[in-house]
Design a protein around this motif. Sequence first.
Motif, PDB file in Angstrom:
ATOM      1  N   PHE A 104       1.055  -1.615  -0.018  1.00 17.60           N
ATOM      2  CA  PHE A 104      -0.037  -0.178   0.206  1.00 17.60           C
ATOM      3  C   PHE A 104       1.092   1.333  -0.131  1.00 17.60           C
ATOM      4  N   THR A 105       0.803   2.172  -1.381  1.00 21.40           N
ATOM      5  CA  THR A 105       1.934   3.212  -1.382  1.00 21.40           C
ATOM      6  C   THR A 105       1.632   4.077  -0.184  1.00 21.40           C
ATOM      7  N   THR A 106       1.989   5.297   0.140  1.00 21.24           N
ATOM      8  CA  THR A 106       1.156   5.767   0.951  1.00 21.24           C
ATOM      9  C   THR A 106       1.886   7.030   0.656  1.00 21.24           C
ATOM     10  N   ALA A 107       0.809   8.204   1.343  1.00 24.17           N
ATOM     11  CA  ALA A 107       1.279   9.717   0.354  1.00 24.17           C
ATOM     12  C   ALA A 107       1.807  10.188   1.434  1.00 24.17           C
ATOM     13  N   LEU A 108       2.584  10.982   1.243  1.00 20.95           N
ATOM     14  CA  LEU A 108       3.011  12.031   2.576  1.00 20.95           C
ATOM     15  C   LEU A 108       2.573  12.617   3.218  1.00 20.95           C
ATOM     16  N   TRP A 109       1.515  12.891   3.526  1.00 19.81           N
ATOM     17  CA  TRP A 109       0.295  14.168   4.284  1.00 19.81           C
ATOM     18  C   TRP A 109       0.222  12.615   5.230  1.00 19.81           C
ATOM     19  N   ASP A 110      -0.523  11.036   4.519  1.00 23.03           N
ATOM     20  CA  ASP A 110      -1.169   9.870   5.947  1.00 23.03           C
ATOM     21  C   ASP A 110       0.326  10.051   5.884  1.00 23.03           C
ATOM     22  N   TYR A 111       1.322  10.087   5.695  1.00 30.67           N
ATOM     23  CA  TYR A 111       2.756   8.943   6.939  1.00 30.67           C
ATOM     24  C   TYR A 111       2.424  10.379   7.891  1.00 30.67           C
ATOM     25  N   LEU A 112       2.716  11.389   7.541  1.00 32.28           N
ATOM     26  CA  LEU A 112       2.702  12.069   8.521  1.00 32.28           C
ATOM     27  C   LEU A 112       2.223  12.531   9.829  1.00 32.28           C
ATOM     28  N   ALA A 113       0.540  12.064   9.079  1.00 30.92           N
ATOM     29  CA  ALA A 113      -0.769  12.141  10.056  1.00 30.92           C
ATOM     30  C   ALA A 113      -1.014  11.430  11.345  1.00 30.92           C
ATOM     31  N   ALA A 114       0.203   9.817  10.150  1.00 34.49           N
ATOM     32  CA  ALA A 114       0.224   9.114  11.435  1.00 34.49           C
ATOM     33  C   ALA A 114       1.216   8.566  12.434  1.00 34.49           C
ATOM     34  N   LEU A 115       2.128   9.709  11.674  1.00 33.82           N
ATOM     35  CA  LEU A 115       3.559   9.988  12.327  1.00 33.82           C
ATOM     36  C   LEU A 115       3.046  11.124  13.561  1.00 33.82           C
ATOM     37  N   VAL A 116       2.985  11.775  13.604  1.00 36.37           N
ATOM     38  CA  VAL A 116       2.882  13.114  13.533  1.00 36.37           C
ATOM     39  C   VAL A 116       1.479  13.380  14.346  1.00 36.37           C
ATOM     40  N   ASP A 117       1.349  12.195  15.308  1.00 33.18           N
ATOM     41  CA  ASP A 117      -0.287  12.250  15.802  1.00 33.18           C
ATOM     42  C   ASP A 117      -0.323  13.065  16.637  1.00 33.18           C
ATOM     43  N   SER A 118      -1.486  13.056  17.322  1.00 31.47           N
ATOM     44  CA  SER A 118      -2.126  13.252  18.664  1.00 31.47           C
ATOM     45  C   SER A 118      -1.160  13.135  19.848  1.00 31.47           C
ATOM     46  N   ARG A 119      -1.933  11.336  19.246  1.00 33.04           N
ATOM     47  CA  ARG A 119      -0.839  10.769  21.004  1.00 33.04           C
ATOM     48  C   ARG A 119       0.885  10.988  20.894  1.00 33.04           C
ATOM     49  N   ARG A 120       1.682  10.948  19.713  1.00 35.61           N
ATOM     50  CA  ARG A 120       3.147  10.904  19.719  1.00 35.61           C
ATOM     51  C   ARG A 120       3.453  12.113  20.059  1.00 35.61           C
ATOM     52  N   ILE A 121       1.854  13.399  19.819  1.00 37.32           N
ATOM     53  CA  ILE A 121       2.587  14.378  20.589  1.00 37.32           C
ATOM     54  C   ILE A 121       2.540  14.842  21.764  1.00 37.32           C
ATOM     55  N   ALA A 122       1.788  14.233  22.103  1.00 34.06           N
ATOM     56  CA  ALA A 122       1.461  14.388  24.160  1.00 34.06           C
ATOM     57  C   ALA A 122       2.008  13.828  24.864  1.00 34.06           C
ATOM     58  N   GLN A 123       2.204  12.090  24.337  1.00 37.18           N
ATOM     59  CA  GLN A 123       3.803  11.318  25.110  1.00 37.18           C
ATOM     60  C   GLN A 123       5.121  12.217  25.448  1.00 37.18           C
ATOM     61  N   GLY A 124       4.872  13.078  23.816  1.00 34.32           N
ATOM     62  CA  GLY A 124       6.003  13.492  23.594  1.00 34.32           C
ATOM     63  C   GLY A 124       6.783  14.869  24.465  1.00 34.32           C
ATOM     64  N   LYS A 125       5.639  15.156  24.413  1.00 33.77           N
ATOM     65  CA  LYS A 125       5.898  16.174  25.968  1.00 33.77           C
ATOM     66  C   LYS A 125       5.963  15.691  27.049  1.00 33.77           C
ATOM     67  N   GLU A 126       4.769  14.493  27.508  1.00 28.30           N
ATOM     68  CA  GLU A 126       5.072  13.865  28.639  1.00 28.30           C
ATOM     69  C   GLU A 126       6.447  13.047  29.169  1.00 28.30           C
ATOM     70  N   ARG A 127       7.305  13.162  27.570  1.00 26.50           N
ATOM     71  CA  ARG A 127       8.685  12.555  28.118  1.00 26.50           C
ATOM     72  C   ARG A 127       9.257  13.428  27.991  1.00 26.50           C
ATOM     73  N   LEU A 128       9.514  14.597  27.114  1.00 27.23           N
ATOM     74  CA  LEU A 128      10.178  15.565  27.520  1.00 27.23           C
ATOM     75  C   LEU A 128      10.033  16.146  29.109  1.00 27.23           C
ATOM     76  N   ALA A 129       9.159  16.256  29.700  1.00 29.27           N
ATOM     77  CA  ALA A 129       8.847  16.155  31.909  1.00 29.27           C
ATOM     78  C   ALA A 129       9.528  15.437  31.976  1.00 29.27           C
ATOM     79  N   THR A 130       9.621  14.627  31.916  1.00 22.36           N
ATOM     80  CA  THR A 130       9.810  12.804  33.035  1.00 22.36           C
ATOM     81  C   THR A 130      11.284  13.546  32.389  1.00 22.36           C
ATOM     82  N   TYR A 131      11.789  13.297  32.065  1.00 17.11           N
ATOM     83  CA  TYR A 131      13.040  13.380  31.369  1.00 17.11           C
ATOM     84  C   TYR A 131      13.746  14.832  31.676  1.00 17.11           C
ATOM     85  N   ALA A 132      13.724  15.657  31.942  1.00 17.63           N
ATOM     86  CA  ALA A 132      13.595  16.973  31.883  1.00 17.63           C
ATOM     87  C   ALA A 132      15.576  17.112  32.429  1.00 17.63           C
TER      88      ALA A 132
END
Length: 432
Positions: A104-132
Amino acid sequence: MIPTARLALVALSAAILAACAPAPVKTPPPAAPAPEPAAPAPTPTAPKVVPATPEELARFRACIAGLRAPAEAAGVTDATFDRHALTLTPDMGVLPLLDRQPEFTTALWDYLAALVDSRRIAQGKERLATYAPLLAEVQTRTGVDPATVVAVWGVESDYGQNFGQRPLLQSLGTLACFGRRQAFFRSELFEVLKIVQRGDVRAEDLKGSWAGAFGHTQFMPSTYNRIAVDFDGDGRRDLVGSIPDALGSTANYLVKSGWRTGQPWGYEVIVPAGFNTALAGRTNRRALSEWQAMGVARVDGGSIDLPADTRAAMLLPTGREGPAFLVFKNYDAIYSYNAAESYALAISLLSNALRGEPGLRTPWPTDDPGLGRDERVELQRLLTARGYDVGAIDGVLGSASREAIRKEQARLGMAPDGRAGQKLLRQLREGR
Ligand code: CA
């Protein structure tokens, strides 16, 4: 290479883009896992081992026995080899992956939507705080900022939540004796045996993707031996069990790839009227001042506080339409991690989001944007409620989900391409 809309649509697989890579961390050229969903997918259980036929098993045993001397020449003791390599059995299931083409070929906007999504952003911000404190120490010692380190971590292993499930020695042993890249995988097998021999990671903790990348940072074994650092100072370089070692090693990789402390990876920019798109492409470097003379400027009107002679490249990932980026040396450092423009953009844009910066101003050239993982889960629930068996509701769209999507698309009068976008999700939400 000039990124074009066609390129974005046809092949965002690391497999194809890796061809021009100098030495990516983890891409086992030329084949890589299919790019859908590109993010490490949650795999609660290891894939089933495909046993060898008696004839294959005999070949495997002879092959492995023949590797004892070259392994020793590479620094693997006989004791290590006999314990961890001679005892291996092959998993023939990894071989088809060597030649797998993305189904299944993936359009760039689909690829980015899956990788840079709200869950990864929220969890990343948690990691930034936890491991500051740790991230501050990494920044002090390497010059790489917390958001970049955490963004790589998030894309590589979903912040340590997904290392891959295949026993690494078994995968590498199999690939060292069958298939068309045996020399490459033999070398990686010897490298991973050295990791075990040193006591950095226990053999049973070595699990990874089929091709040998493993741990928080998804380094290949050779990258590991070259780049990994004992950041927590316990005497072992452990990128599986130690988050300090993993994050310190990620930063070290970026440093070795030419990281410039304090510089941005790049900016979203406006494309000047009449811009010659042949000038775009990551390797088409020009002085920042030349681009600015052409009218290239940040979309948000901000200034670019870098010396006028800073080398920079224009990226038009989907051609003249869609967001454009002016990128600097640090984008190349990120790119070197996995040698794909789509990958480097995902890390870069995730790092922006983790810094709290607004998203892209220019929309991707589609009227049907892609879905994040939570939206994919919702879509799978809606499909299940309609009687489809999509397998595990995990946000990973496998063939069963695709088939259900195709059927619903056909029913709704949409093109039945199996792609999950906002339009379909909206229709199903509305009970159509
Ligand atoms: Ca350590």
